[in-house]
Design a protein around this motif. Structure first.
Motif, PDB file in Angstrom:
ATOM      1  N   TYR A   1     -58.547   3.551  98.513  1.00 42.82           N
ATOM      2  CA  TYR A   1     -59.811   4.693  98.449  1.00 42.82           C
ATOM      3  C   TYR A   1     -59.607   4.369  96.891  1.00 42.82           C
ATOM      4  CZ  TYR A   1     -59.908   8.276 101.636  1.00 42.82           C
ATOM      5  OH  TYR A   1     -59.680   9.025 102.853  1.00 42.82           O
ATOM      6  N   ARG A   2     -59.650   3.939  95.894  1.00 41.08           N
ATOM      7  CA  ARG A   2     -59.752   3.245  94.900  1.00 41.08           C
ATOM      8  C   ARG A   2     -60.554   2.653  94.019  1.00 41.08           C
ATOM      9  NH1 ARG A   2     -57.082  -0.536  92.373  1.00 41.08           N
ATOM     10  NH2 ARG A   2     -55.444  -0.489  93.863  1.00 41.08           N
ATOM     11  N   TRP A   3     -60.487   1.156  95.455  1.00 42.81           N
ATOM     12  CA  TRP A   3     -61.621   0.395  95.344  1.00 42.81           C
ATOM     13  C   TRP A   3     -63.046   0.564  95.839  1.00 42.81           C
ATOM     14  CZ3 TRP A   3     -58.911  -4.075  99.362  1.00 42.81           C
ATOM     15  CH2 TRP A   3     -57.543  -4.596  98.041  1.00 42.81           C
ATOM     16  N   ILE A   4     -63.026   1.575  96.708  1.00 44.10           N
ATOM     17  CA  ILE A   4     -64.548   2.100  96.897  1.00 44.10           C
ATOM     18  C   ILE A   4     -64.939   3.387  95.895  1.00 44.10           C
ATOM     19  CG2 ILE A   4     -65.134   4.032  98.728  1.00 44.10           C
ATOM     20  CD1 ILE A   4     -63.705   2.683 100.941  1.00 44.10           C
ATOM     21  N   ASN A   5     -63.715   3.761  94.903  1.00 46.73           N
ATOM     22  CA  ASN A   5     -64.411   5.018  94.536  1.00 46.73           C
ATOM     23  C   ASN A   5     -65.348   3.822  92.997  1.00 46.73           C
ATOM     24  OD1 ASN A   5     -64.280   7.123  95.185  1.00 46.73           O
ATOM     25  ND2 ASN A   5     -61.948   7.619  94.638  1.00 46.73           N
ATOM     26  N   GLU A   6     -64.548   2.278  92.152  1.00 43.60           N
ATOM     27  CA  GLU A   6     -64.502   1.937  91.662  1.00 43.60           C
ATOM     28  C   GLU A   6     -65.637   1.689  92.215  1.00 43.60           C
ATOM     29  OE1 GLU A   6     -61.582  -0.776  91.157  1.00 43.60           O
ATOM     30  OE2 GLU A   6     -60.097   0.433  90.114  1.00 43.60           O
ATOM     31  N   PHE A   7     -66.520   1.348  92.868  1.00 40.61           N
ATOM     32  CA  PHE A   7     -67.159   0.579  93.319  1.00 40.61           C
ATOM     33  C   PHE A   7     -68.574   1.974  93.565  1.00 40.61           C
ATOM     34  CE2 PHE A   7     -70.867   0.482  97.236  1.00 40.61           C
ATOM     35  CZ  PHE A   7     -71.595  -0.161  97.028  1.00 40.61           C
ATOM     36  N   LYS A   8     -68.862   3.590  94.218  1.00 42.79           N
ATOM     37  CA  LYS A   8     -69.325   4.241  93.794  1.00 42.79           C
ATOM     38  C   LYS A   8     -69.773   4.104  91.751  1.00 42.79           C
ATOM     39  CE  LYS A   8     -67.827   7.267  97.423  1.00 42.79           C
ATOM     40  NZ  LYS A   8     -66.925   8.122  98.514  1.00 42.79           N
ATOM     41  N   LYS A   9     -68.967   3.793  91.058  1.00 44.05           N
ATOM     42  CA  LYS A   9     -69.071   4.059  90.247  1.00 44.05           C
ATOM     43  C   LYS A   9     -69.627   2.705  89.284  1.00 44.05           C
ATOM     44  CE  LYS A   9     -64.934   6.699  89.107  1.00 44.05           C
ATOM     45  NZ  LYS A   9     -63.645   7.148  88.741  1.00 44.05           N
ATOM     46  N   GLY A  10     -69.725   1.793  89.910  1.00 44.60           N
ATOM     47  CA  GLY A  10     -71.036   0.699  89.581  1.00 44.60           C
ATOM     48  C   GLY A  10     -70.121   0.114  89.309  1.00 44.60           C
TER      49      GLY A  10
END
Length: 101
Positions: free
Chosen positions: A40-49
């Protein structure tokens, strides 16, 4: 600017799966050896650019610094002298550029 961390191949696979449209519960099941919180952290970081270092492309400014540094090195200047000329680039970066050329 100088994030030296290498991307984990598993992280790259997870982000790629997310980009292809896989749902997060499916991704966490597929990569069960990695904690759900990490995924979840990796995907959220990806979503934030926040993209990993290997996917970033050098800016025109950085390309210009590289060319200037390499020209100065070929002229016989030392790494500290090059770093004093190009104040926005660290000596560690200059050293890495020289070693990779």
């Amino acid at each position: 600017m100088e994030n030296k961390a290498k991307i984990d191949p598993k992280r790259f696979e997870i982000i790629r799966a997310y980009q292809k449209g896989e749902k997060i519960p499916g991704i966490t099941a597929k990569f069960s050896h990695i904690s759900k919180a990490t995924i979840y952290r990796w995907i959220n970081e990806f979503k934030k650019g926040r993209v990993c270092r290997k996917t970033r492309k050098p800016t025109e400014e950085k390309k210009a610094f590289y060319k200037t540094a390499m020209n100065l090195y070929r002229q016989g200047l030392s790494i500290p002298e090059i770093q004093r000329e190009i104040k926005l680039v660290s000596s560690t970066t200059i050293r890495r550029w020289i070693m990779s050329s």
